[in-house]
Design a protein around this motif. Structure first.
Motif, PDB file in Angstrom:
ATOM      1  N   VAL A 280       0.840  -1.192   0.000  1.00 42.24           N
ATOM      2  CA  VAL A 280       0.000   0.000   0.000  1.00 42.24           C
ATOM      3  C   VAL A 280       0.877   1.244   0.000  1.00 42.24           C
ATOM      4  N   ARG A 281       0.348   2.288  -0.588  1.00 42.04           N
ATOM      5  CA  ARG A 281       1.070   3.556  -0.650  1.00 42.04           C
ATOM      6  C   ARG A 281       0.275   4.615   0.100  1.00 42.04           C
ATOM      7  N   PRO A 282       0.957   5.521   0.798  1.00 38.40           N
ATOM      8  CA  PRO A 282       0.246   6.573   1.532  1.00 38.40           C
ATOM      9  C   PRO A 282      -0.367   7.568   0.563  1.00 38.40           C
ATOM     10  N   PRO A 283      -1.306   8.400   1.024  1.00 38.08           N
ATOM     11  CA  PRO A 283      -1.894   9.413   0.140  1.00 38.08           C
ATOM     12  C   PRO A 283      -0.823  10.356  -0.394  1.00 38.08           C
ATOM     13  N   GLN A 284      -1.024  10.810  -1.619  1.00 41.04           N
ATOM     14  CA  GLN A 284      -0.015  11.627  -2.304  1.00 41.04           C
ATOM     15  C   GLN A 284      -0.269  13.128  -2.188  1.00 41.04           C
ATOM     16  N   GLY A 285      -1.265  13.537  -1.419  1.00 40.80           N
ATOM     17  CA  GLY A 285      -1.574  14.954  -1.318  1.00 40.80           C
ATOM     18  C   GLY A 285      -2.732  15.332  -2.229  1.00 40.80           C
ATOM     19  N   SER A 286      -2.870  16.606  -2.484  1.00 44.28           N
ATOM     20  CA  SER A 286      -4.014  17.117  -3.243  1.00 44.28           C
ATOM     21  C   SER A 286      -3.817  16.921  -4.746  1.00 44.28           C
ATOM     22  N   ILE A 287      -3.610  15.673  -5.159  1.00 42.59           N
ATOM     23  CA  ILE A 287      -3.287  15.399  -6.556  1.00 42.59           C
ATOM     24  C   ILE A 287      -4.428  15.791  -7.489  1.00 42.59           C
ATOM     25  N   ILE A 288      -5.632  15.294  -7.214  1.00 44.06           N
ATOM     26  CA  ILE A 288      -6.728  15.508  -8.148  1.00 44.06           C
ATOM     27  C   ILE A 288      -7.212  16.949  -8.118  1.00 44.06           C
ATOM     28  N   THR A 289      -7.351  17.523  -6.923  1.00 42.21           N
ATOM     29  CA  THR A 289      -7.790  18.914  -6.864  1.00 42.21           C
ATOM     30  C   THR A 289      -6.767  19.836  -7.520  1.00 42.21           C
ATOM     31  N   ASN A 290      -5.488  19.560  -7.319  1.00 41.08           N
ATOM     32  CA  ASN A 290      -4.457  20.344  -8.000  1.00 41.08           C
ATOM     33  C   ASN A 290      -4.500  20.131  -9.507  1.00 41.08           C
ATOM     34  N   ALA A 291      -4.813  18.899  -9.916  1.00 45.94           N
ATOM     35  CA  ALA A 291      -4.897  18.610 -11.341  1.00 45.94           C
ATOM     36  C   ALA A 291      -5.999  19.434 -12.001  1.00 45.94           C
ATOM     37  N   PHE A 292      -7.160  19.516 -11.357  1.00 45.87           N
ATOM     38  CA  PHE A 292      -8.248  20.306 -11.928  1.00 45.87           C
ATOM     39  C   PHE A 292      -7.912  21.798 -11.937  1.00 45.87           C
ATOM     40  N   LYS A 293      -7.222  22.266 -10.896  1.00 44.72           N
ATOM     41  CA  LYS A 293      -6.787  23.672 -10.886  1.00 44.72           C
ATOM     42  C   LYS A 293      -5.830  23.949 -12.045  1.00 44.72           C
ATOM     43  N   ALA A 294      -4.897  23.019 -12.255  1.00 48.38           N
ATOM     44  CA  ALA A 294      -3.936  23.179 -13.349  1.00 48.38           C
ATOM     45  C   ALA A 294      -4.634  23.128 -14.702  1.00 48.38           C
ATOM     46  N   LEU A 295      -5.621  22.233 -14.823  1.00 51.61           N
ATOM     47  CA  LEU A 295      -6.376  22.153 -16.078  1.00 51.61           C
ATOM     48  C   LEU A 295      -7.093  23.466 -16.377  1.00 51.61           C
ATOM     49  N   TRP A 296      -7.631  24.088 -15.340  1.00 54.34           N
ATOM     50  CA  TRP A 296      -8.314  25.368 -15.533  1.00 54.34           C
ATOM     51  C   TRP A 296      -7.340  26.433 -16.026  1.00 54.34           C
ATOM     52  N   ILE A 297      -6.116  26.441 -15.466  1.00 58.59           N
ATOM     53  CA  ILE A 297      -5.104  27.398 -15.922  1.00 58.59           C
ATOM     54  C   ILE A 297      -4.753  27.141 -17.381  1.00 58.59           C
ATOM     55  N   MET A 298      -4.662  25.853 -17.769  1.00 55.08           N
ATOM     56  CA  MET A 298      -4.403  25.517 -19.176  1.00 55.08           C
ATOM     57  C   MET A 298      -5.494  26.075 -20.084  1.00 55.08           C
ATOM     58  N   VAL A 299      -6.748  25.895 -19.648  1.00 52.95           N
ATOM     59  CA  VAL A 299      -7.869  26.353 -20.469  1.00 52.95           C
ATOM     60  C   VAL A 299      -7.870  27.871 -20.588  1.00 52.95           C
ATOM     61  N   VAL A 300      -7.677  28.563 -19.473  1.00 52.69           N
ATOM     62  CA  VAL A 300      -7.717  30.026 -19.474  1.00 52.69           C
ATOM     63  C   VAL A 300      -6.607  30.606 -20.339  1.00 52.69           C
ATOM     64  N   ASN A 301      -5.412  30.013 -20.257  1.00 48.39           N
ATOM     65  CA  ASN A 301      -4.267  30.538 -21.000  1.00 48.39           C
ATOM     66  C   ASN A 301      -4.089  29.898 -22.379  1.00 48.39           C
ATOM     67  N   ASN A 303      -2.754  27.140 -23.153  1.00 52.60           N
ATOM     68  CA  ASN A 303      -1.370  26.671 -23.254  1.00 52.60           C
ATOM     69  C   ASN A 303      -1.183  25.533 -22.260  1.00 52.60           C
ATOM     70  N   MET A 304      -0.690  24.391 -22.747  1.00 52.18           N
ATOM     71  CA  MET A 304      -0.513  23.230 -21.876  1.00 52.18           C
ATOM     72  C   MET A 304       0.555  23.450 -20.814  1.00 52.18           C
ATOM     73  N   ASP A 305       1.509  24.355 -21.073  1.00 54.39           N
ATOM     74  CA  ASP A 305       2.575  24.606 -20.113  1.00 54.39           C
ATOM     75  C   ASP A 305       2.268  25.757 -19.168  1.00 54.39           C
ATOM     76  N   ALA A 306       1.112  26.391 -19.329  1.00 55.79           N
ATOM     77  CA  ALA A 306       0.786  27.576 -18.531  1.00 55.79           C
ATOM     78  C   ALA A 306       0.802  27.336 -17.026  1.00 55.79           C
ATOM     79  N   PRO A 307       0.399  26.159 -16.520  1.00 54.72           N
ATOM     80  CA  PRO A 307       0.428  25.976 -15.057  1.00 54.72           C
ATOM     81  C   PRO A 307       1.820  25.795 -14.467  1.00 54.72           C
ATOM     82  N   LYS A 308       2.840  25.635 -15.305  1.00 53.17           N
ATOM     83  CA  LYS A 308       4.186  25.437 -14.769  1.00 53.17           C
ATOM     84  C   LYS A 308       4.660  26.696 -14.043  1.00 53.17           C
ATOM     85  N   PRO A 309       5.249  26.568 -12.863  1.00 49.30           N
ATOM     86  CA  PRO A 309       5.782  27.739 -12.157  1.00 49.30           C
ATOM     87  C   PRO A 309       6.784  28.523 -13.002  1.00 49.30           C
TER      88      PRO A 309
END
Length: 585
Positions: A280-301, A303-309
C-alpha cells in the motif's frame, strides 16, 4: 606555493586516473555485453527486446487477495443490480418474486440506467479521498462500510411487508444512491491497488530452466495478465446471477439481496484480515484537486505549459513559490495523464452498448418463451463467456501471437472490442425481429393473448436464442474493457493512478447518460431500430478509434518505460522522512 601546487596536481591526476579506470571498466562491461548474451536479471538490449520472446510473470499472493475482494464485491453488485429491471418493471401482483414497484419498461430502464450512471460518477469521489486523504486501502475499507449500509436498506425495504406498506420505491432510490457511492469509492481504487502489488518496472532477461530458452520478462505483459485475471474474478463473481433470479422467483427479492449482503461481508473480512500482505502507498496529497486547478489554468491561457511555475514566472504570472502548489514535473505528469485520457473519448459509445445486457436484454428475454428459465438468468452467459475466453486467450492465443512476434497492442484490442460489441447489437436486433414476427402478440409482446394460467408468457421464440448476444458482449469486454483498465494503469504517472482510473470509469457514466437519453426509444417496436443504430455506431466508433490512435501502438514500449523513470524521479524528490513514512505505512 610549489608544495600546494604539487598537491593540487597530484589530486587532479588521481581524479583523472580514477575516472579513467571507471570509464575503462564500463567500456569493458559494455563490450562483454555486446559480445555475449545479457546475464539473467539485467535489462535486455534492443536486439534482445526485438528478437527474444516476451513473457509475463506470475501474480504475487497479495494481488490474488485483492482479486478475491473484487470477486466478492462484483458478486454483490451483479447479483443485486441484475434483479433491478424486474424489481422496478413488474407490479407486485401477489406472486412471490415476480415484481415489486410496477414502474413499467421505461421507468425501470430509466432507474437501472441511472444506477449505472451514478456508480461510475462516484469513482471521482473515491479517487479524491484516496489520493488526498486516506490512500487506496483505507478508502476501500471506508467505502465498504457505506456499501453495506446501502445493502441493508435495500434488504429491509424489499421484504413483503415493506413493499405492501409502500416503502419499496423510496428505499430502492435511497439504497442505489448509497450503494452507488460505496461501489464508486471501491472501483476507483481496487483496480490500481491490484497492479500496485507488482513491483517490477523494467524489462529483464531470464532463462527458462526446463527448456533453456532465454526470454524477456515484460512488465507490460504482467500488468495485462493481472487485469485479465482481475476481470476473470469480476465475472466469476457476477455468476451470482445464477442464484439470485431463482431466489427472486421462488422466495422474494429480499432473499437475493440478503445473499449479496452476506457475500460482501465475506469480502470485507478478506480485505481486513489480509492487510499485512498488501503493498500500500500513503496518500499523495491534493493530486486531483491540484490537477483540476492546473487544467483550468491551461484552459484560461490556452497553453498546456501555462500551469508550470517557470512559465508563470516568465510571463509575469503567479509566484511559483507562494501561489502554485506544484512544480514543473507535476504538470509534465498531468500532460501525460491527459494523453492517456484522450484514448477514452470513444468509450461512452461502447458503454451504451454494454449497458443493454442488464436492461433491455432482460426485457427482451421476458418477451420470449422462458421454458422455466427466469428472464434475468440469461445475463449469466456474459460472464460465462468471459470465464471461458480469458484462459483461451491468455494461455493459447496471446502466447502464440508473441511466439511469432505478432504484436496485439492495446489500441488494436480496444478497436476490436468495439467491433465485436456491434455484432452483439446486430444480433439483438435480429432476435427482436424474430420476436415481432412470432405470435401470439407479434409487435405487442405481453398482450392479453399471451396470458396462460394467470401468467404472462412471451411470444413463441425460445429464450435460448438470445445466448449469442451475451457471448458477443462478453468477448468484447475482454478486448475493450480489460484493455481500458490496463491502459489506464500503465499510461498514468505513479502519482495519478487513481485519477486516471476514475477518468476511465467516468466514461461509463457518460455512456449511461447517453443510454438514459435513449430511454424514450425503449418501447415496442422502436427498440429494434435502437439496437440497429447502436450496432452501426459501435462499429464506426471502432474503425475511427483505430484510425485516430493506431500510432500509439508504435510508442507503447516507450510510454510504459516512462513509469519506471517517473518512479525514480519521485523517489529522488521525496524527502527522507516521507520515504520512511511510506515504508511504515
Amino acid at each position: 606555493m610549489s608544495s600546494d601546487r604539487d598537491v593540487e596536481v597530484t589530486q587532479q591526476q588521481a581524479q583523472y586516473n580514477a575516472t579513467h579506470v571507471i570509464d575503462e571498466k564500463d567500456g569493458l562491461e559494455a563490450n562483454e555485453k555486446a559480445l555475449g548474451p545479457t546475464p539473467d536479471g539485467e535489462e535486455p538490449t534492443q536486439d534482445e527486446i526485438k528478437n527474444l520472446r516476451h513473457i509475463a510473470e506470475n501474480l504475487p499472493v497479495s494481488a490474488w487477495l485483492v482479486a478475491i475482494v473484487e470477486l466478492c464485491e462484483r458478486f454483490t453488485y451483479y447479483g443485486m443490480s441484475g434483479l433491478f429491471q424486474n424489481y422496478a418493471n413488474l407490479p407486485l401482483d401477489g406472486s412471490q418474486g415476480r415484481g415489486a414497484l410496477g414502474l413499467g419498461h421505461q421507468g425501470a430502464t430509466g432507474l437501472t440506467t441511472f444506477n449505472q450512471f451514478w456508480c461510475y460518477v462516484t469513482p471521482i469521489v473515491g479517487a479524491i479521498v484516496a489520493d488526498q486523504y486516506l490512500g487506496k486501502y483505507k478508502t476501500i475499507v471506508v467505502f465498504s462500510i457505506i456499501y453495506m449500509i446501502g445493502l441493508l436498506i435495500l434488504v429491509c425495504t424489499s421484504i413483503p411487508s415493506s413493499l405492501e406498506h409502500g416503502a419499496g420505491l423510496g428505499g430502492f432510490i435511497v439504497a442505489i444512491l448509497i450503494v452507488g457511492l460505496g461501489t464508486g469509492g471501491i472501483k476507483s481504487n481496487v483496480a490500481p491497488l491490484i497492479a500496485d502489488q507488482y513491483k517490477r518496472k523494467k524489462m529483464a532477461i531470464t532463462t527458462i530452466a526446463k527448456t533453456g530458452e532465454r526470454v524477456v520478462i515484460d512488465p507490460a505483459l504482467t500488468i495485462q495478465r493481472i487485469y485479465m485475471i482481475f476481470y476473470g474474478c469480476i465475472n466469476v463473481g457476477s455468476l451470482s446471477l445464477l442464484a439470485t433470479p431463482y431466489m427472486e422467483r421462488d422466495i422474494g427479492y429480499w432473499s437475493g439481496y440478503l445473499l449479496c449482503l452476506c457475500m460482501f461481508a465475506c469480502g470485507s473480512c478478506v480485505l481486513i484480515i489480509g492487510r499485512k500482505y498488501y503493498v500500500v502507498r500513503p496518500p499523495q496529497g491534493s493530486i486531483i484537486t491540484n490537477a483540476f486547478k492546473a487544467l483550468w489554468i491551461m484552459v484560461v491561457n490556452r497553453n498546456m505549459d501555462a500551469p508550470k511555475p517557470t512559465w508563470q514566472a516568465e510571463h509575469g504570472g503567479s509566484n511559483p513559490r507562494t501561489n502554485l502548489p506544484w512544480d514543473d514535473h507535476f504538470i509534465d505528469e498531468l500532460k501525460r495523464a491527459l494523453v492517456a485520457c484522450k484514448v477514452f473519448a470513444f468509450y461512452p459509445i461502447y458503454w451504451v452498448v454494454y449497458g443493454q445486457f442488464s436492461s433491455n436484454f432482460v426485457t427482451q428475454a421476458d418477451q420470449m418463451e422462458g421454458h422455466g428459465v427466469p428472464n434475468d438468468l440469461m445475463q449469466n452467459f456474459d460472464p460465462i463467456s468471459i470465464i471461458v475466453f480469458i484462459p483461451v486467450l491468455e494461455l493459447t492465443v496471446y502466447p502464440v501471437l508473441r511466439r511469432f512476434h505478432i504484436q496485439f497492442r492495446p489500441i488494436t484490442r480496444i478497436a476490436l472490442g468495439f467491433i465485436v460489441a456491434s455484432l452483439a447489437m446486430m444480433y439483438a436486433a435480429i432476435v427482436q425481429h424474430l420476436i415481432y414476427s412470432a405470435g401470439p402478440c407479434y409487435e405487442s409482446p405481453g398482450c392479453d393473448a399471451s396470458i396462460v394460467n394467470g401468467q404472462t408468457t412471451g411470444n413463441h421464440v425460445h429464450i435460448a436464442i438470445q445466448t449469442p448476444a451475451y457471448v458477443f458482449i462478453g468477448l468484447s469486454e475482454i478486448f475493450a474493457s480489460v484493455s481500458g483498465l490496463e491502459y489506464a494503469y500503465t499510461k498514468a504517472p505513479p502519482t495519478m493512478k487513481s485519477f486516471v482510473q476514475s477518468m476511465y470509469l467516468l466514461t461509463n457514466a457518460f455512456g449511461a447518460a447517453i443510454a438514459e437519453a435513449l430511454t424514450p426509444a425503449a418501447y415496442d417496436p422502436a427498440i429494434m431500430w435502437m439496437f440497429v443504430g447502436l450496432a452501426v455506431a459501435s462499429f464506426l466508433a471502432g474503425i475511427i478509434f483505430f484510425i485516430v490512435y493506431r500510432h500509439l501502438n508504435y510508442t507503447e514500449d516507450q510510454m510504459n518505460a516512462l513509469d519506471a523513470d517517473d518512479d525514480v524521479v519521485a523517489a529522488a524528490q521525496q524527502p527522507e522522512g516521507e520515504k520512511k513514512k511510506e515504508e511504515n505505512y
